[in-house]
Design an enzyme around this catalytic site. Structure first.
Site, PDB file in Angstrom:
ATOM      1  N   TYR A 179     118.956  46.516  22.293  1.00  0.00           N
ATOM      2  CA  TYR A 179     119.143  45.485  23.321  1.00  0.00           C
ATOM      3  C   TYR A 179     120.230  44.479  22.933  1.00  0.00           C
ATOM      4  O   TYR A 179     120.645  43.663  23.764  1.00  0.00           O
ATOM      5  CB  TYR A 179     117.839  44.717  23.602  1.00  0.00           C
ATOM      6  CG  TYR A 179     116.676  45.564  24.090  1.00  0.00           C
ATOM      7  CD1 TYR A 179     116.834  46.905  24.447  1.00  0.00           C
ATOM      8  CD2 TYR A 179     115.397  45.031  24.200  1.00  0.00           C
ATOM      9  CE1 TYR A 179     115.766  47.680  24.881  1.00  0.00           C
ATOM     10  CE2 TYR A 179     114.324  45.798  24.638  1.00  0.00           C
ATOM     11  CZ  TYR A 179     114.514  47.126  24.967  1.00  0.00           C
ATOM     12  OH  TYR A 179     113.448  47.880  25.392  1.00  0.00           O
ATOM     13  N   SER A 182     111.763  39.005  33.183  1.00  0.00           N
ATOM     14  CA  SER A 182     112.465  38.331  34.274  1.00  0.00           C
ATOM     15  C   SER A 182     113.462  37.359  33.663  1.00  0.00           C
ATOM     16  O   SER A 182     113.228  36.814  32.591  1.00  0.00           O
ATOM     17  CB  SER A 182     111.494  37.555  35.179  1.00  0.00           C
ATOM     18  OG  SER A 182     112.244  36.859  36.159  1.00  0.00           O
TER      19      SER A 182
HETATM   20  P1  NAP Z   1     110.243  45.319  34.610  1.00  0.00           P
HETATM   21  O1  NAP Z   1     109.792  44.239  33.719  1.00  0.00           O
HETATM   22  O2  NAP Z   1     109.252  46.242  35.222  1.00  0.00           O
HETATM   23  O3  NAP Z   1     111.085  44.749  35.827  1.00  0.00           O
HETATM   24  C1  NAP Z   1     112.124  43.847  35.672  1.00  0.00           C
HETATM   25  C2  NAP Z   1     112.715  43.582  37.045  1.00  0.00           C
HETATM   26  O4  NAP Z   1     111.698  43.050  37.903  1.00  0.00           O
HETATM   27  C3  NAP Z   1     113.847  42.619  37.014  1.00  0.00           C
HETATM   28  O5  NAP Z   1     114.813  43.075  37.931  1.00  0.00           O
HETATM   29  C4  NAP Z   1     113.216  41.311  37.498  1.00  0.00           C
HETATM   30  O6  NAP Z   1     114.193  40.574  38.219  1.00  0.00           O
HETATM   31  C5  NAP Z   1     112.124  41.790  38.424  1.00  0.00           C
HETATM   32  N1  NAP Z   1     110.941  40.919  38.435  1.00  0.00           N
HETATM   33  C6  NAP Z   1     110.361  40.303  37.366  1.00  0.00           C
HETATM   34  N2  NAP Z   1     109.274  39.608  37.747  1.00  0.00           N
HETATM   35  C7  NAP Z   1     109.155  39.767  39.092  1.00  0.00           C
HETATM   36  C8  NAP Z   1     108.248  39.277  40.045  1.00  0.00           C
HETATM   37  N3  NAP Z   1     107.216  38.489  39.705  1.00  0.00           N
HETATM   38  N4  NAP Z   1     108.419  39.646  41.353  1.00  0.00           N
HETATM   39  C9  NAP Z   1     109.450  40.437  41.707  1.00  0.00           C
HETATM   40  N5  NAP Z   1     110.364  40.947  40.826  1.00  0.00           N
HETATM   41  C10 NAP Z   1     110.219  40.613  39.524  1.00  0.00           C
HETATM   42  O7  NAP Z   1     111.344  46.256  33.900  1.00  0.00           O
HETATM   43  P2  NAP Z   1     111.893  46.524  32.440  1.00  0.00           P
HETATM   44  O8  NAP Z   1     112.719  45.395  31.952  1.00  0.00           O
HETATM   45  O9  NAP Z   1     112.494  47.886  32.492  1.00  0.00           O
HETATM   46  O10 NAP Z   1     110.571  46.687  31.539  1.00  0.00           O
HETATM   47  C11 NAP Z   1     109.984  45.595  30.861  1.00  0.00           C
HETATM   48  C12 NAP Z   1     110.312  45.609  29.370  1.00  0.00           C
HETATM   49  O11 NAP Z   1     109.856  46.838  28.780  1.00  0.00           O
HETATM   50  C13 NAP Z   1     111.803  45.614  29.040  1.00  0.00           C
HETATM   51  O12 NAP Z   1     112.410  44.362  29.254  1.00  0.00           O
HETATM   52  C14 NAP Z   1     111.773  46.092  27.609  1.00  0.00           C
HETATM   53  O13 NAP Z   1     111.395  45.026  26.755  1.00  0.00           O
HETATM   54  C15 NAP Z   1     110.702  47.171  27.687  1.00  0.00           C
HETATM   55  N6  NAP Z   1     111.266  48.532  27.930  1.00  0.00           N
HETATM   56  C16 NAP Z   1     111.120  49.473  26.949  1.00  0.00           C
HETATM   57  C17 NAP Z   1     111.661  50.735  27.120  1.00  0.00           C
HETATM   58  C18 NAP Z   1     111.486  51.767  26.029  1.00  0.00           C
HETATM   59  O14 NAP Z   1     112.144  52.821  26.091  1.00  0.00           O
HETATM   60  N7  NAP Z   1     110.639  51.520  25.054  1.00  0.00           N
HETATM   61  C19 NAP Z   1     112.348  51.083  28.302  1.00  0.00           C
HETATM   62  C20 NAP Z   1     112.452  50.119  29.289  1.00  0.00           C
HETATM   63  C21 NAP Z   1     111.896  48.854  29.103  1.00  0.00           C
HETATM   64  P3  NAP Z   1     114.583  39.035  37.797  1.00  0.00           P
HETATM   65  O15 NAP Z   1     115.072  39.064  36.381  1.00  0.00           O
HETATM   66  O16 NAP Z   1     115.641  38.692  38.791  1.00  0.00           O
HETATM   67  O17 NAP Z   1     113.321  38.255  37.971  1.00  0.00           O
END
Ligand code: NAP
Length: 260
Positions: free
Chosen positions: A53, A230
């Site tokens: 990251y 977020s």
């Molecule tokens: P996520 O947390 O499911 O979704 C993030 C998205 O949702 C962003 O676009 C955010 O936009 C939006 N969002 C956040 N809160 C919201 C709400 N209350 N209502 C509506 N939309 C909302 O996706 P992710 O970042 O892929 O997954 C979470 C974490 O998991 C990552 O940050 C990372 O730490 C980890 N991860 C790990 C792997 C792996 O391979 N191990 C892969 C992917 C992710 P805004 O920022 O505009 O709010």
């Protein structure tokens, strides 16, 4: 019964892990620093980052500046699969960037070359034994690959971090992980969901909550660790404001019917 925020953790070999954490993928610069500061300010005590990251320094600065105290924050980072052969140097670089002597959880980010890779896992065990990682685990592993690691080393990963949401779950994986003593940590809970789905919207309006909060509460009630991300303070707050309502068993079933 409402689960109070303070006790919302689950057991993990080597300690406990807060069920809700703050994800930092794609957060860079001020969004990463500010996001982690806001999350700690709101009450999160679990931050998820990774070498890949490129934000570990910002995460470490934010934890240090927050005055919450490093010992009160559960920090996870991950080793990229193409760092095979230099795992311990990678961990050392993570510790330097995070400005800490240890991480609470260190994960193999993906199976190296698509394989379980017991050699990498042996390096992880050495890191855990040295105290530089309190717990060790994997991400994106299949159940068969977890078993390969256990068979080769006698040590089972404490955690498997996998894509997980009401729309992307199955009924087999939680039991298979539980049997092996592996914590299910879900990622991308919101990105992989249809927040406008009528079932979610109806349950949300019945509780005066948002569809995102219903998804995150489902994780907590089922004992899945979840790490929403977020860049916006109001959503960071919303995604942690999960402890003043409960879902009925009928609602939990309706949410689980959303699996694609
Ligand atoms: P996520 O947390 O499911 O979704 C993030 C998205 O949702 C962003 O676009 C955010 O936009 C939006 N969002 C956040 N809160 C919201 C709400 N209350 N209502 C509506 N939309 C909302 O996706 P992710 O970042 O892929 O997954 C979470 C974490 O998991 C990552 O940050 C990372 O730490 C980890 N991860 C790990 C792997 C792996 O391979 N191990 C892969 C992917 C992710 P805004 O920022 O505009 O709010």
């Amino acid at each position: 019964m409402t689960i109070p925020a303070a006790s919302s953790t689950t057991a993990l070999s080597g300690g406990r892990i807060p069920l809700i954490g703050f994800g930092t993928w794609q957060l860079q610069g001020d969004a990463a620093y500010r996001g982690v500061r806001d999350a700690l300010d709101v009450g999160y005590r679990h931050i998820d980052t990774a070498t890949a990251y490129s934000n570990e320094k910002l995460v470490g600065d934010a934890i240090l500046d927050s005055q919450v105290g490093r010992e009160n924050v559960f920090v996870t980072t991950k080793c990229p699969p193409d760092h095979v052969g230099r795992e311990l140097a990678t961990l050392q670089a993570s510790l330097a960037a995070l400005n800490t002597d240890f991480v609470d959880l260190w994960l193999v980010h993906w199976p190296p070359n698509g394989e379980a890779s017991p050699e990498t896992w042996r390096q992880f065990i050495a890191a855990r034994d040295s105290g530089k990682a309190k717990a060790i685990g994997v991400s994106n592993y299949s159940i068969g690959q977890l078993d390969e690691l256990t068979d080769a080393t006698g040590e089972t990963p404490a955690v498997n971090q996998i894509p997980w949401s009401p729309f992307k779950h199955d009924s087999h994986t939680p039991g298979a992980l539980r049997e092996r003593g592996v914590v299910l940590e879900g990622y991308s809970p919101l990105k992989r969901s249809d927040l406008g789905d009528p079932i979610l919207v109806e349950i949300a309006s019945a509780h005066g909550k948002s569809p995102a909060q219903i998804i995150l509460r489902w994780h907590i009630e089922r004992g899945f660790v979840v790490i929403p991300r977020s860049a916006r303070r109001e959503r960071i707050e919303e995604n942690f404001d999960l402890y003043d309502f409960t879902l009925s068993s009928n609602e939990l079933q309706q949410i689980e019917s959303l699996a694609l």
